[in-house]
Every structure is written in C-alpha cells, then in structure tokens.
Design a protein around this motif. Sequence first.
Motif, short mmCIF file in Angstrom:
data_model
loop_
_atom_site.label_atom_id
_atom_site.label_comp_id
_atom_site.label_asym_id
_atom_site.label_seq_id
_atom_site.Cartn_x
_atom_site.Cartn_y
_atom_site.Cartn_z
N SER A 180 -2.37 6.49 -11.07
CA SER A 180 -1.46 5.59 -10.37
C SER A 180 -2.22 4.37 -9.88
O SER A 180 -3.44 4.40 -9.72
CB SER A 180 -0.79 6.32 -9.20
OG SER A 180 -1.76 6.84 -8.30
N PHE A 181 -1.48 3.30 -9.65
CA PHE A 181 -2.13 2.05 -9.25
C PHE A 181 -1.12 1.14 -8.57
O PHE A 181 0.10 1.36 -8.62
CB PHE A 181 -2.75 1.34 -10.47
CG PHE A 181 -1.76 1.04 -11.57
CD1 PHE A 181 -1.20 -0.23 -11.69
CD2 PHE A 181 -1.40 2.01 -12.50
CE1 PHE A 181 -0.29 -0.51 -12.69
CE2 PHE A 181 -0.49 1.73 -13.52
CZ PHE A 181 0.07 0.47 -13.61
N ASN A 182 -1.63 0.10 -7.91
CA ASN A 182 -0.79 -0.94 -7.32
C ASN A 182 -1.64 -2.20 -7.17
O ASN A 182 -2.67 -2.32 -7.84
CB ASN A 182 -0.18 -0.48 -5.98
CG ASN A 182 -1.22 -0.09 -4.95
OD1 ASN A 182 -2.39 -0.49 -5.03
ND2 ASN A 182 -0.83 0.70 -3.97
N GLU A 238 0.81 -1.21 0.00
CA GLU A 238 0.00 0.00 0.00
C GLU A 238 0.85 1.27 0.00
O GLU A 238 0.33 2.37 -0.22
CB GLU A 238 -0.96 0.02 1.20
CG GLU A 238 -0.29 -0.03 2.55
CD GLU A 238 -0.10 -1.44 3.08
OE1 GLU A 238 0.07 -1.58 4.31
OE2 GLU A 238 -0.14 -2.39 2.27
N GLN A 239 2.15 1.14 0.24
CA GLN A 239 3.03 2.31 0.21
C GLN A 239 3.72 2.50 -1.14
O GLN A 239 4.50 3.44 -1.31
CB GLN A 239 4.09 2.19 1.31
CG GLN A 239 3.53 2.31 2.72
CD GLN A 239 4.63 2.29 3.76
OE1 GLN A 239 5.15 1.25 4.13
NE2 GLN A 239 4.99 3.47 4.23
N LEU A 240 3.42 1.63 -2.08
CA LEU A 240 4.03 1.70 -3.41
C LEU A 240 2.97 1.93 -4.47
O LEU A 240 1.90 1.33 -4.42
CB LEU A 240 4.79 0.41 -3.72
CG LEU A 240 5.97 0.07 -2.81
CD1 LEU A 240 6.45 -1.35 -3.10
CD2 LEU A 240 7.11 1.07 -3.00
N ARG A 241 3.26 2.81 -5.43
CA ARG A 241 2.35 3.05 -6.54
C ARG A 241 3.14 3.07 -7.85
O ARG A 241 4.22 3.66 -7.94
CB ARG A 241 1.68 4.41 -6.42
CG ARG A 241 0.85 4.59 -5.19
CD ARG A 241 -0.63 4.40 -5.47
NE ARG A 241 -1.37 4.94 -4.32
CZ ARG A 241 -1.80 6.19 -4.26
NH1 ARG A 241 -1.61 7.01 -5.25
NH2 ARG A 241 -2.44 6.61 -3.17
N LEU A 242 2.61 2.44 -8.88
CA LEU A 242 3.10 2.61 -10.23
C LEU A 242 2.36 3.81 -10.79
O LEU A 242 1.12 3.86 -10.75
CB LEU A 242 2.84 1.36 -11.06
CG LEU A 242 3.50 0.06 -10.57
CD1 LEU A 242 2.60 -0.65 -9.54
CD2 LEU A 242 3.79 -0.88 -11.71
N VAL A 243 3.09 4.79 -11.31
CA VAL A 243 2.48 6.06 -11.71
C VAL A 243 2.74 6.34 -13.18
O VAL A 243 3.90 6.43 -13.62
CB VAL A 243 3.02 7.24 -10.87
CG1 VAL A 243 2.22 8.51 -11.18
CG2 VAL A 243 2.97 6.93 -9.38
N TYR A 244 1.66 6.45 -13.96
CA TYR A 244 1.80 6.93 -15.34
C TYR A 244 1.92 8.44 -15.29
O TYR A 244 1.14 9.13 -14.63
CB TYR A 244 0.58 6.53 -16.17
CG TYR A 244 0.82 5.29 -16.98
CD1 TYR A 244 1.76 5.28 -18.01
CD2 TYR A 244 0.11 4.13 -16.73
CE1 TYR A 244 1.99 4.15 -18.75
CE2 TYR A 244 0.33 2.99 -17.47
CZ TYR A 244 1.28 3.00 -18.48
OH TYR A 244 1.51 1.87 -19.21
#
Length: 236
Positions: A196-198, A137-143
Amino acid sequence: MIPQGHRERMPCSKLIAAIARRWLFAPILIVLAVGVAHALDFDRLLDRFLGLGGSAPVFREWQQLLTDAKSLGTKEKLRRVNDFFNRGLQFGDDQEIWGESDYWATLLETLAKGRGDCEDFTTAKYFTLLSAGVPGEQLRLVYVKAKIGGASSHVTQAHMVLAYYDTPEADPIVLDNLITELRPAARRPDLQPVFSFNGHGMWQGATGKAAAGGARTGRLSRWDDLLRRAKAEGFE
C-alpha cells in the motif's frame, strides 16, 4: 451527472505475481510531497477539464460533491465519494480507453472520459477525498489479490482499492469499485493486500506500521508520474 452506462464489475486484469514477489519481502518507506488538502482553483480546473473533452455539468457535479462534503463527517464523506464514482464511472481497461497497456489517469482525465479501471477509480477517490479535507496520512491505495467468486475461491486477479485508517493501527475501511458498500478490511476476506502507498510513503501489505529499506519498481514510477501530472492540473 458523470456519463452513465453498464459497468463491468471485475477486478483489474493486470498480473500481480511479479509485484508480490518483490514487495511481500521487501517493504519500503518513501517520503513524497502530496497529501495535504488545499484550496482548489475551480476555474483553472474547469478550463483544464474542458480541454480534455469533459462537459461542464460533470465538473459542476464533482465540485458540488466537494462543497457538500465540507459540512459532513469523515465517514459520510467516504460514502458520498465512493458512491459518486462507483455509480457514475464505467469500468474499462487502459488499452480500450487510452490505447496503452497500463496508464494511470489523473482525476480530471478519468472524469472527462467517464471510464476507468480499478486504479483510476481508486486514485479519483483519493484525490477527491484529499480535496474534501480528509488527511492524506489516513488514506492508502492498496494493491490486493482479489479472490474471484468469494473468499473460498482459488482464482485471483490483481486489483486496487482505497483504504481509510481512522488511526494508524485501525482496521481500515475499504472503498472498492466492485462493492458499493463500505466495509472494514476484516469483512473483506476476498482481498489479500500486497502493498500500500499514498503521498507520504509505502508499506508492506496494508498494515498501519511503515517499514523502511528496499527500492522502487516500475509500477510505482507511474504513481510518481501521476503525482506530477496531478500537481500540474492544480492538485497539490
């Protein structure tokens, strides 16, 4: 070591306009099932890795990275993982690596090839940090839209980065294959977040507050497919 070589320092070339039109005004939240660290079966992973054409020394270096990370604080884990992939992987586009216009490689596939585009750099760091104990929950992949030539440039290209949030509302730290130094998002005015998503959900832009409603896109179906393939390899 991961195969070395000159890496082209350019953002991904994939167009982002259609994604931006759909997502900037239609934020959603989707609950997925990936993002919790667990004990990896390294023998199983190595067998899969060798079957992909990877070499044992490359795998053992990645495994050692995870072993070393156990005794490190979170910020040092971020730095080590970011450096490992930025220094070891060569940049390449999907067409030349996989013969497809848009392919999302698993961590093991990227390591075995020693090459990847911005999405591959980002997902490899994401799964490695999860395996190193960083909460999903502390990581996001961000476009993002990356401004080529600096923050004042009017030329943009699609790009993806990984963001770490110390708290949900914190200014995230950006892990980027273009810049080795870890920087907070406030010091990356050249990046304009789109969504952003994870493994837990999806957000408009890169803010810490999730928003509900909306529908899936074809691009995120590739993320779902990647999660399934990563789980099959041994990443829960």
